[in-house]
Design a protein around this motif. Structure first.
Motif, PDB file in Angstrom:
ATOM      1  N   LYS A 173       0.835  -1.204   0.000  1.00 60.07           N
ATOM      2  CA  LYS A 173       0.000   0.000   0.000  1.00 60.07           C
ATOM      3  C   LYS A 173       0.866   1.247   0.000  1.00 60.07           C
ATOM      4  CE  LYS A 173      -3.581   0.800   2.674  1.00 60.07           C
ATOM      5  NZ  LYS A 173      -4.757   1.243   1.941  1.00 60.07           N
ATOM      6  N   LEU A 209       0.314   5.842   7.135  1.00 60.71           N
ATOM      7  CA  LEU A 209      -0.750   5.346   8.026  1.00 60.71           C
ATOM      8  C   LEU A 209      -0.159   4.677   9.263  1.00 60.71           C
ATOM      9  CD1 LEU A 209      -3.067   3.831   5.266  1.00 60.71           C
ATOM     10  CD2 LEU A 209      -3.640   5.772   6.722  1.00 60.71           C
ATOM     11  N   GLY A 260       1.233   7.189  11.961  1.00 57.22           N
ATOM     12  CA  GLY A 260       0.357   8.255  12.478  1.00 57.22           C
ATOM     13  C   GLY A 260       0.456   9.535  11.681  1.00 57.22           C
ATOM     14  N   TYR A 267      -6.511  12.554   8.315  1.00 56.22           N
ATOM     15  CA  TYR A 267      -7.961  12.380   8.170  1.00 56.22           C
ATOM     16  C   TYR A 267      -8.607  13.741   8.412  1.00 56.22           C
ATOM     17  CZ  TYR A 267      -6.587   7.492   8.883  1.00 56.22           C
ATOM     18  OH  TYR A 267      -5.985   6.263   8.790  1.00 56.22           O
ATOM     19  N   ILE A 322     -14.800   2.767  11.346  1.00 57.32           N
ATOM     20  CA  ILE A 322     -14.285   3.218  12.651  1.00 57.32           C
ATOM     21  C   ILE A 322     -14.127   4.741  12.674  1.00 57.32           C
ATOM     22  CG2 ILE A 322     -12.534   2.849  14.437  1.00 57.32           C
ATOM     23  CD1 ILE A 322     -14.319   0.405  13.778  1.00 57.32           C
ATOM     24  N   VAL A 349      -9.600   8.709   4.228  1.00 55.69           N
ATOM     25  CA  VAL A 349     -10.906   8.239   4.708  1.00 55.69           C
ATOM     26  C   VAL A 349     -10.718   6.991   5.572  1.00 55.69           C
ATOM     27  CG1 VAL A 349     -13.159   7.339   4.010  1.00 55.69           C
ATOM     28  CG2 VAL A 349     -12.110   9.216   2.733  1.00 55.69           C
ATOM     29  N   PHE A 393     -17.506   2.137   3.314  1.00 49.74           N
ATOM     30  CA  PHE A 393     -18.451   1.048   3.006  1.00 49.74           C
ATOM     31  C   PHE A 393     -19.797   1.564   2.513  1.00 49.74           C
ATOM     32  CE2 PHE A 393     -15.865   0.144   6.841  1.00 49.74           C
ATOM     33  CZ  PHE A 393     -14.885  -0.600   6.207  1.00 49.74           C
ATOM     34  N   ARG A 416     -20.387   8.847  17.453  1.00 48.81           N
ATOM     35  CA  ARG A 416     -20.719   7.450  17.165  1.00 48.81           C
ATOM     36  C   ARG A 416     -22.225   7.217  17.194  1.00 48.81           C
ATOM     37  NH1 ARG A 416     -19.007   4.097  13.855  1.00 48.81           N
ATOM     38  NH2 ARG A 416     -16.955   4.928  14.334  1.00 48.81           N
ATOM     39  N   GLY A 419      -9.872   3.517   1.580  1.00 53.72           N
ATOM     40  CA  GLY A 419      -8.994   2.670   2.388  1.00 53.72           C
ATOM     41  C   GLY A 419      -8.568   1.408   1.672  1.00 53.72           C
ATOM     42  N   GLY A 478      -2.038  11.321  15.197  1.00 50.99           N
ATOM     43  CA  GLY A 478      -2.004   9.894  14.876  1.00 50.99           C
ATOM     44  C   GLY A 478      -2.937   9.080  15.773  1.00 50.99           C
ATOM     45  N   HIS A 527      -6.497   8.420  17.206  1.00 45.94           N
ATOM     46  CA  HIS A 527      -7.790   8.712  16.577  1.00 45.94           C
ATOM     47  C   HIS A 527      -8.956   8.606  17.545  1.00 45.94           C
ATOM     48  CE1 HIS A 527      -5.598   7.179  12.760  1.00 45.94           C
ATOM     49  NE2 HIS A 527      -5.400   8.461  12.927  1.00 45.94           N
ATOM     50  N   VAL A 528     -10.074   9.172  17.125  1.00 47.70           N
ATOM     51  CA  VAL A 528     -11.316   9.053  17.893  1.00 47.70           C
ATOM     52  C   VAL A 528     -12.314   8.242  17.083  1.00 47.70           C
ATOM     53  CG1 VAL A 528     -13.283  10.298  18.852  1.00 47.70           C
ATOM     54  CG2 VAL A 528     -10.981  11.243  19.081  1.00 47.70           C
ATOM     55  N   GLY A 529     -12.781   7.152  17.649  1.00 47.53           N
ATOM     56  CA  GLY A 529     -13.757   6.344  16.931  1.00 47.53           C
ATOM     57  C   GLY A 529     -15.093   6.230  17.633  1.00 47.53           C
ATOM     58  N   PHE A 531      -3.807  -3.757   7.233  1.00 43.90           N
ATOM     59  CA  PHE A 531      -4.686  -2.603   7.438  1.00 43.90           C
ATOM     60  C   PHE A 531      -5.136  -2.114   6.075  1.00 43.90           C
ATOM     61  CE2 PHE A 531      -1.580   0.480   5.946  1.00 43.90           C
ATOM     62  CZ  PHE A 531      -0.408  -0.248   6.084  1.00 43.90           C
ATOM     63  N   GLN A 532      -6.233  -1.411   6.080  1.00 43.14           N
ATOM     64  CA  GLN A 532      -6.669  -0.754   4.849  1.00 43.14           C
ATOM     65  C   GLN A 532      -6.750   0.752   5.084  1.00 43.14           C
ATOM     66  OE1 GLN A 532     -10.082  -2.870   3.170  1.00 43.14           O
ATOM     67  NE2 GLN A 532      -9.094  -4.781   3.680  1.00 43.14           N
ATOM     68  N   CYS A 533      -7.792   1.188   5.792  1.00 42.09           N
ATOM     69  CA  CYS A 533      -7.919   2.639   6.005  1.00 42.09           C
ATOM     70  C   CYS A 533      -6.942   3.141   7.049  1.00 42.09           C
ATOM     71  CB  CYS A 533      -9.342   2.997   6.390  1.00 42.09           C
ATOM     72  SG  CYS A 533      -9.757   2.659   8.122  1.00 42.09           S
ATOM     73  N   GLY A 534      -6.504   2.271   7.930  1.00 39.45           N
ATOM     74  CA  GLY A 534      -5.490   2.648   8.918  1.00 39.45           C
ATOM     75  C   GLY A 534      -6.024   3.319  10.165  1.00 39.45           C
ATOM     76  N   TYR A 535      -7.329   3.505  10.237  1.00 40.12           N
ATOM     77  CA  TYR A 535      -7.876   4.263  11.364  1.00 40.12           C
ATOM     78  C   TYR A 535      -7.701   3.530  12.690  1.00 40.12           C
ATOM     79  CZ  TYR A 535     -10.715   8.111  13.113  1.00 40.12           C
ATOM     80  OH  TYR A 535     -11.140   9.252  13.748  1.00 40.12           O
ATOM     81  N   LEU A 586      -5.189   1.691  13.507  1.00 39.61           N
ATOM     82  CA  LEU A 586      -3.792   1.324  13.760  1.00 39.61           C
ATOM     83  C   LEU A 586      -3.242   1.741  15.121  1.00 39.61           C
ATOM     84  CD1 LEU A 586      -2.215   1.693  10.216  1.00 39.61           C
ATOM     85  CD2 LEU A 586      -2.430  -0.399  11.575  1.00 39.61           C
ATOM     86  N   CYS A 608     -11.646  -3.295  14.165  1.00 43.44           N
ATOM     87  CA  CYS A 608     -11.212  -2.948  12.820  1.00 43.44           C
ATOM     88  C   CYS A 608     -12.362  -3.349  11.904  1.00 43.44           C
ATOM     89  CB  CYS A 608      -9.947  -3.704  12.431  1.00 43.44           C
ATOM     90  SG  CYS A 608      -9.500  -3.434  10.700  1.00 43.44           S
ATOM     91  N   ARG A 609     -12.820  -2.438  11.090  1.00 42.81           N
ATOM     92  CA  ARG A 609     -13.948  -2.754  10.226  1.00 42.81           C
ATOM     93  C   ARG A 609     -13.485  -3.112   8.815  1.00 42.81           C
ATOM     94  NH1 ARG A 609     -18.988  -4.799  10.876  1.00 42.81           N
ATOM     95  NH2 ARG A 609     -20.667  -3.380  10.268  1.00 42.81           N
ATOM     96  N   CYS A 610     -12.196  -2.927   8.526  1.00 45.54           N
ATOM     97  CA  CYS A 610     -11.744  -3.116   7.144  1.00 45.54           C
ATOM     98  C   CYS A 610     -11.163  -4.497   6.874  1.00 45.54           C
ATOM     99  CB  CYS A 610     -10.681  -2.091   6.783  1.00 45.54           C
ATOM    100  SG  CYS A 610     -11.196  -0.384   6.916  1.00 45.54           S
TER     101      CYS A 610
END
Ligand code: FES
Ligand code: FES
Lengths: 795, 159
Positions: free
Chosen positions: A19, A25, A28, A32, A203, A253, A257, A287, A500, B35, B37-39, B97-101, B103, B134-136
């Motif tokens: 990637k 990523l 950090g 975003y 997330i 992003v 989805f 959330r 992503g 780096g 994050h807030v989810g 990982f994909q989106c990395g959020y 991580l 992780c959703r990805c």
């Protein structure tokens, strides 16, 4: 805006290049939307309806306004004076459906709990939250309806009083004579299936940062979004700002989805708040707000007829889909795809699918990976298993007997889809081998002797991808610019975006391969409407098909100029470009690509004379197979490619506790040519696990008043690492004849098949108890309830 | 408002905070390290994970004032693009990982696990990362990456 420059290494088409944004990523360093800092930024919070259906009498803003730091409290009434309704991403009227005007803030009537009715802007995030809680709204409460089937009854409350009933769209699909075919079938099976409402839950929630520059009269919108160009158009329309004064920049992003497709009220709202305050305004969804978005909720009632050898001869299915309230986002249209995806990859010419999309006083549907196709797979695969069970045949065999075979493609299904290619028998073979299907059957028999419940589940998933819808911004093509500079470095500007999944890496691989240059010379820019050509972003597994195709076309234009001038420099007729050099394939001479680029751009009246001195091209790519002219049955064909996959799983069910344990899981996947197999696999893996969540634990729960009760991760249960199996993935490649690289859309396949495979496996496990699985999610209480019902039925 | 001291990634910071302010907000806004994050802000997703005095903590569940005097390490501390930590390298190599959020939580909890137990079994790996959503990826690639990190660390010891 997202740019990516790769880590060193190979990266030709077909290789698992890493990637490109990976290191940023991992350390950090990626940005975003919530990481974007603009001086003087104010923070917005949205005041939402607390009732499911009501007339708004009055909005009290005084208390909120009196808080220190509060800059603005905007009501729906004021917003309505300042903005136009939000244009629909997919216009219901064009689809023969009902519409209503959707505003960024509602001023008169709310139709779901959570609908935006006012907004506050304050100098801190905490201040905005506090102020939002102080905005009071007086409502005249009206009766509401939360269930789609109830909403269809004559005396149900109207979600929209201007409509004669609550039906958004009612439509029938299919050809042939299903009723006749049913009457001559050896067996007829009827049944129903009910799926619960789920949500996408990336997330990173949605978020926007708008900056209105009053002097320049320009609006810049930073966002976590999938469709920057459509968003620009929408902001221009709702706010009346000329489109060329609006710039949308997509930041990194954090998953999407479908959730971050454009058309939601907050987009216009945040921009408006910036215009009104003259300051940058940031809004990041929390959330609970994110849990308002619904992904799917349908009831199916089906009748299927088959011959005694397992051949299915007819299918009639009635779908009632709960759309919640209407939305300008694409979500409302998803159930339409549920209908047209039947009968999936099975040869059933006599079909009728009756669809009703119904409005209720729940929050709207928001586009979700699978886009309705997943619900069709869930039910179709249940149907096949029920036929097998009735006939006492193995489900694998019944599938084999009914699959469209690979020499029949392109194959037009009864509902109109023209499947480009595939090999479903091959997938079944691969998946069952990988699972050791026979071995598990033996283990199952043994376990049954010991009173244990092992079950096997199979599911085919046929995923139409890269859709087009005429007159809308659901576009089947996209556009890319490839630009080589004087030093040979390449910038790719593309209309597709990546939430992503990593299509920027795939596109760079295509460009590097086409141009014969190292991957690290290529930089990809996505998501910035001021830089990238007009495009349509990310949805429907389209990015590598049309982003990749257009990047290849543009690269070839640049290559032509390079080779023309390179050949002159080498004094030969024919040259090739390899590893960053223009070479004479007959001899040993070569000249580095950067030297050729410099020659093109600086010696245009000399060695590059008569050559247009430009190393840049913008091209659009339109795949084949899309046809919107209705055939004699009124069928249209909006998809170029159809990915397919076959899921095979073995589960253990504890009949005492109702717990389902996934003992093994294999998936055979076919998305045609893979540009980057590792990225394809990652997408498929993620989609399967999302499907497992819907199958086993995810459910949005509402109370009677219409409030979302499951509004946090403690009550809406996403799969966690310890809940899911290691998936064994097999690949099959049947290239699409209709796309440039033979690739088909990837990224959605998994969600529907996983739900179906689990439902089938659980029923198979509990079949000695007579259990019929007719709903999801199969949480322990539901499994116990199904067992109890089976026992009662037998008494 | 009150003044607190934090050592973040080796640097001392003195910040004035509202007593209700969360550590995650101080790290992101006052210290400026985004780096983390807030989810969810409800302690469920793990995207806000930081190390506080060498223990992984969900920084949305900690008041900044409560961390006064603490030593905080964030994802930015783990490694740089030029010099990745072996865990980061394994995540890159295994497409974990994909989106990395997610991580921050994934990388820091795996690092914490491997520091405590250099050769964890799969059950220990799953337990360590199960606090992070992780959703990805569907998690499989992450498990694969942790196994690879274990192998590479062991290989490194031998040389
Ligand atoms: S933001 Fe802290 S756990 Fe989710
Ligand atoms: S990579 Fe997107 S949440 Fe984990």
């Amino acid at each position: 805006m997202n740019t990516s420059v790769p880590s060193k290494g190979t990266g030709r088409v077909g290789e698992a290049a890493k990637k490109r944004d990976g290191k940023a990523l991992l350390t950090g360093g990626a940005r975003y939307v919530d990481d974007v800092r603009l001086p003087g930024t104010l923070y917005a919070a949205v005041v939402r309806s607390t009732v499911a259906h009501a007339r708004i009498r009055r909005v009290h803003t005084e208390e909120a306004l009196s808080l220190p730091g509060v800059e603005l409290v905007l009501t729906g009434e004021r917003a309505r004076e300042l903005t136009e309704p939000i244009p629909y991403f997919i216009d219901p009227v064009v689809r023969g459906a009902r519409r209503v005007d959707i505003h960024c803030l509602e001023s008169e009537r709310v139709v779901f709990v959570g609908q935006p009715v006012a907004a506050v802007v304050a100098d801190t995030w905490e201040g905005a939250q506090r102020a939002a809680r102080l905005v009071r709204v007086d409502y005249d409460v009206l009766p509401h309806v939360l269930d789609a089937e109830q909403a269809m009854s004559d005396d149900a409350p109207r979600v929209y009083e201007e409509w004669a009933d609550n039906v958004v769209l009612s439509k029938s699909y299919g050809t042939g004579d299903p009723d006749g075919a049913l009457s001559s079938a050896d067996v007829v099976v009827t049944g129903s299936f009910r799926s619960e409402r789920t949500t996408t839950a990336p997330i990173e929630p949605r978020g926007f940062l708008a900056r209105w520059d009053a002097r320049e009269e320009t609006l810049t919108m930073h966002g976590s979004c999938q469709n920057p160009h459509q968003l620009r158009w929408m902001l221009s329309t709702t706010l009346g700002i000329p489109e060329n004064r609006v710039r949308v920049i997509t930041e990194k992003v954090g998953g999407s989805f479908g959730l971050k497709m454009q058309g939601q009220p907050e987009e216009t709202l945040v921009a408006l708040l910036s215009v009104l305050t003259g300051s940058p305004v940031k809004w990041i969804e929390d959330r609970r707000e994110s849990f308002l978005a619904g992904s799917r909720q349908q009831v199916h009632r089906f009748t299927v007829g088959a011959r005694s050898d397992g051949r299915i001869v007819a299918l009639v299915n009635e779908i009632v889909a709960d759309a919640g309230a209407m939305t300008a986002q694409a979500g409302w249209a998803m159930p339409n795809m549920s209908a047209t995806t039947f009968p999936s990859g099975y040869r059933i010419p006599d079909c009728r699918i009756d669809l009703s999309i119904v409005a209720t006083n729940k929050p709207p549907l928001s586009a979700a990976r699978g886009f309705g196709k997943d619900s069709a797979h869930l039910v179709m695969e249940r149907v096949v298993d029920l036929v097998a069970r009735r006939l006492g045949l193995d489900p694998a065999l019944v599938r084999e007997r009914n699959f469209i075979s690979s020499d029949e493609f392109p194959y037009r299904t009864s509902t109109g889809l023209n499947i480009d290619s595939g090999d479903f028998h091959g997938l079944l073979d691969k998946a069952t081998k990988s699972l050791d299907y026979e071995g598990w059957r033996a283990r199952q028999a043994k376990a049954r002797g010991a009173g244990e419940h092992i079950g096997l589940g199979l599911a085919l998933e046929l995923t139409p991808e890269s859709s087009d819808s005429p007159g809308s911004f659901v576009s089947g093509f996209d556009t890319t610019t490839v630009r080589m500079s004087v030093t040979g470095s390449v910038t790719v500007l593309t209309g597709v975006t990546s939430p992503g999944g990593g299509n920027d890496t795939g596109i760079a691989q295509i460009v590097a391969t086409e141009l014969g240059i190292p991957l690290e010379w290529v930089r990809v820019v996505q998501g910035d409407t001021d830089q990238c050509p007009n495009g349509f972003g990310n949805f429907s597994g389209r990015s590598m098909v049309v982003g990749g195709g257009s990047a290849a076309l543009a690269s070839r234009d640049v290559l032509r100029t390079l080779t023309t001038v390179g050949a002159r420099m080498l004094g030969v007729e024919r040259v090739e470009v390899r590893e960053g050099a223009v070479v004479d394939p007959e001899g040993s001479d070569s000249v580095p690509v950067p030297d050729v680029a410099r020659a093109v751009l600086t010696r245009s009246f000399e060695i590059a004379s008569e050559v247009e001195p430009i190393l840049e091209s913008t091209r659009a790519y339109k795949p084949g197979n899309i046809d919107h002219r209705p055939d004699e049955h009124g069928r249209i064909q909006p998809y170029p490619t159809y990915s397919s996959c076959l899921h095979a799983t073995a589960v253990r069910v504890d009949a005492e506790t109702g717990k389902v344990e996934i003992a093994d899981y294999a998936m055979a996947h076919d998305c045609g040519t893979m540009i980057n197999p590792a990225l394809v696999e990652g997408q498929a893996w993620g989609a399967v696990v999302m499907g497992l969540g819907a199958a086993l634990s995810e459910r949005l729960v509402f109370d009677e008043a219409g409030h979302t009760v499951s509004d946090r991760f403690k009550s809406y249960l996403l799969p966690r690492a310890s809940d899911v199996p290691m998936i064994r993935m097999e690949h099959q490649v049947t290239p699409s004849p209709f796309t440039m690289h033979g690739n088909k859309g990837a990224g959605e396949a998994g969600v529907g098949g996983a739900q179906a495979a689990i439902a089938n496996a659980v029923e198979d496990a509990l079949s000695p108890l007579g259990v019929l699985v007719d709903r999801l999610p199969l949480s322990p209480p539901t499994v116990l309830e199904l067992i109890r019902r089976a026992k009662e039925g037998r008494m | 408002m009150r003044n607190i001291r934090l050592n973040v990634n080796g640097e001392d910071h003195e910040v004035e905070v509202d007593p209700r302010r969360l550590l995650v907000h101080v790290v992101r806004e006052e210290v400026g390290l985004t780096g983390t994050h807030v989810g969810c802000l409800t302690g469920d997703c793990g995207a806000c994970t930081v190390m506080v005095d060498d223990r992984s903590v969900k920084s949305c569940s900690v008041l900044a004032a409560g961390a006064d005097g603490a030593c905080v390490r964030t994802i930015e501390y783990l490694g740089t693009e030029e010099d990745l930590d072996p865990v980061q390298q394994a995540f890159l190599d295994e497409f974990a990982f994909q989106c990395g959020y997610c991580l921050p939580g994934m990388l820091l909890t795996v690092r914490e696990l491997l520091d405590a137990e250099p050769d964890p079994d799969d059950a220990a790996i799953l337990q360590a990362i199960s606090g992070n959503l992780c959703r990805c990826t569907g998690y499989g690639p992450i498990v694969r990456a942790v196994r690879a990190a274990v192998r590479s660390t062991r290989g490194g010891e031998g040389s």
